[in-house]
Design a protein around this motif. Structure first.
Motif, PDB file in Angstrom:
ATOM      1  N   THR A  79       0.853  -1.039   0.024  1.00 13.06           N
ATOM      2  CA  THR A  79       0.086   0.014   0.172  1.00 13.06           C
ATOM      3  C   THR A  79       0.779   1.265  -0.145  1.00 13.06           C
ATOM      4  O   THR A  79       2.010   1.271   0.471  1.00 13.06           O
ATOM      5  N   TYR A  80       0.233   2.216  -0.600  1.00 12.53           N
ATOM      6  CA  TYR A  80       1.174   3.640  -0.788  1.00 12.53           C
ATOM      7  C   TYR A  80       1.597   4.012   0.513  1.00 12.53           C
ATOM      8  O   TYR A  80       3.063   4.698   0.569  1.00 12.53           O
ATOM      9  N   TYR A  81       0.995   4.233   1.422  1.00 14.46           N
ATOM     10  CA  TYR A  81       1.600   4.695   2.761  1.00 14.46           C
ATOM     11  C   TYR A  81       2.405   4.076   3.526  1.00 14.46           C
ATOM     12  O   TYR A  81       3.372   4.466   4.456  1.00 14.46           O
ATOM     13  N   TYR A  82       2.556   2.747   2.948  1.00 13.95           N
ATOM     14  CA  TYR A  82       3.846   1.763   3.435  1.00 13.95           C
ATOM     15  C   TYR A  82       5.226   2.118   2.896  1.00 13.95           C
ATOM     16  O   TYR A  82       6.318   2.205   3.150  1.00 13.95           O
ATOM     17  N   ALA A 119      12.807  -4.000   3.678  1.00 18.86           N
ATOM     18  CA  ALA A 119      12.657  -4.414   5.208  1.00 18.86           C
ATOM     19  C   ALA A 119      11.975  -3.201   5.664  1.00 18.86           C
ATOM     20  O   ALA A 119      10.869  -3.587   6.840  1.00 18.86           O
ATOM     21  N   GLU A 120      12.183  -1.954   5.582  1.00 14.88           N
ATOM     22  CA  GLU A 120      11.347  -0.834   6.383  1.00 14.88           C
ATOM     23  C   GLU A 120      10.013  -0.904   6.010  1.00 14.88           C
ATOM     24  O   GLU A 120       9.060  -0.749   6.849  1.00 14.88           O
ATOM     25  N   MET A 121       9.755  -1.144   4.663  1.00 15.32           N
ATOM     26  CA  MET A 121       8.159  -1.290   4.212  1.00 15.32           C
ATOM     27  C   MET A 121       7.439  -2.271   5.155  1.00 15.32           C
ATOM     28  O   MET A 121       6.247  -2.236   5.426  1.00 15.32           O
ATOM     29  N   SER A 122       8.206  -3.478   5.115  1.00 19.03           N
ATOM     30  CA  SER A 122       7.403  -4.605   5.967  1.00 19.03           C
ATOM     31  C   SER A 122       7.308  -4.204   7.398  1.00 19.03           C
ATOM     32  O   SER A 122       6.385  -4.618   8.080  1.00 19.03           O
ATOM     33  N   ALA A 123       8.319  -3.663   8.146  1.00 18.85           N
ATOM     34  CA  ALA A 123       8.280  -3.120   9.410  1.00 18.85           C
ATOM     35  C   ALA A 123       7.019  -2.123   9.638  1.00 18.85           C
ATOM     36  O   ALA A 123       6.144  -2.033  10.607  1.00 18.85           O
ATOM     37  N   ARG A 124       6.929  -1.291   8.526  1.00 17.92           N
ATOM     38  CA  ARG A 124       5.675  -0.172   8.725  1.00 17.92           C
ATOM     39  C   ARG A 124       4.215  -1.007   8.533  1.00 17.92           C
ATOM     40  O   ARG A 124       3.405  -0.735   9.264  1.00 17.92           O
ATOM     41  N   GLN A 125       4.449  -1.927   7.596  1.00 15.70           N
ATOM     42  CA  GLN A 125       3.294  -2.782   7.387  1.00 15.70           C
ATOM     43  C   GLN A 125       2.961  -3.494   8.727  1.00 15.70           C
ATOM     44  O   GLN A 125       1.674  -3.467   9.318  1.00 15.70           O
ATOM     45  N   LEU A 129      -0.514  -2.814  11.071  1.00 20.51           N
ATOM     46  CA  LEU A 129      -1.340  -3.920  11.501  1.00 20.51           C
ATOM     47  C   LEU A 129      -1.746  -4.148  12.897  1.00 20.51           C
ATOM     48  O   LEU A 129      -2.871  -4.389  13.452  1.00 20.51           O
ATOM     49  N   THR A 130      -0.662  -3.977  13.722  1.00 25.27           N
ATOM     50  CA  THR A 130      -0.561  -4.170  15.059  1.00 25.27           C
ATOM     51  C   THR A 130      -1.315  -2.961  15.737  1.00 25.27           C
ATOM     52  O   THR A 130      -2.299  -3.154  16.720  1.00 25.27           O
ATOM     53  N   ASP A 131      -1.323  -1.972  15.150  1.00 22.76           N
ATOM     54  CA  ASP A 131      -1.828  -0.602  15.609  1.00 22.76           C
ATOM     55  C   ASP A 131      -3.550  -1.111  15.509  1.00 22.76           C
ATOM     56  O   ASP A 131      -4.323  -0.673  16.203  1.00 22.76           O
TER      57      ASP A 131
END
Length: 227
Positions: A79-82, A119-125, A129-131
């Motif tokens: 997704t773009y915001y990731y 890796a950064e994109m995956s961390a943001r995702q 999802l946790t939030d």
């Protein structure tokens, strides 16, 4: 336009040959070639990584015809915001280099940046999802309070990454009117850690109900050890 496509046929063939050689050098089990035409006057090819969908885009430089522009691209499915504000790698190489030589440049100068971006994109995702899960859990507890209303995030909210905030209202259900005493509550992810709950217009009874709803499912405190 047909004439232009014919003129660019040798360039397309050269791009495809480079991409195929690059995929072989980087690992044919890890990278596959996907020919791509962005526009008729600026052809390109892509390599797609099997593991995560990350891509390497190859085009001729617009202002320097003797060089290739090689650009890392994050997976399409993200997704773009990731992906926002993440540098995914960008190099140029001379067209005189062989595919094996370009592969060395890619491995040394492009892939480290692209891998860090993935890796950064995956961390943001994962954080997002946790939030969403934590906000949904708190909102569900609060909705146990009588006369609580509030809708789950809609498709547009989820698409825009706005599903980490929930708004609830108390005392605005059946049997009440818009003039009835009511409270607005916003549940969102705090900037640094935890969940932030912002309440306005709470009566003392509503405040007590909120506290009861939030503490009902908390684990009991461990008994103090005897001295």
């Amino acid at each position: 336009m047909t004439y232009l496509r014919d003129e660019l046929a040798p360039l397309r063939a050269e791009l495809l040959a480079l991409a195929e050689g690059l995929a072989q050098a980087l690992g044919p089990d890890e990278w596959t070639v996907e020919p791509r035409r962005i526009v008729d006057w600026h052809p390109a090819t892509e390599l797609v990584r099997t593991e995560d969908g990350a891509r390497i885009l190859i085009q001729q430089e617009r202002l320097r015809s003797g060089r290739w522009w090689v650009h890392g691209v994050l997976p399409d499915t993200s997704t773009y915001y990731y992906r926002h504000d993440i540098e995914s790698g960008d190099i140029t190489v001379t067209r005189a280099k062989t595919a094996a030589q370009v592969a060395q440049d890619v491995q040394r100068r492009l892939l480290p940046v692209l891998d860090a971006a993935v890796a950064e994109m995956s961390a943001r995702q994962h954080r997002h999802l946790t939030d969403v899960h934590e906000v949904t859990t708190v909102a569900r507890r609060l909705k146990a309070v009588p006369l609580t209303t509030g809708q789950p995030p809609g498709e547009a909210n989820r698409r825009n990454g706005e599903d980490t905030t929930r708004t609830l209202r108390w005392n605005q259900g059946p049997g009440t009117s818009w003039t009835s005493p009511h409270a607005d509550v916003k549940v969102s992810r705090a900037k640094f850690s935890g969940i932030e709950i912002t309440c306005s217009h709470l009566t003392p009874d509503m405040a007590e109900a909120v506290l009861l709803a939030l503490t009902a499912s908390l684990p009991a405190a461990a008994p103090a050890q005897a001295a």
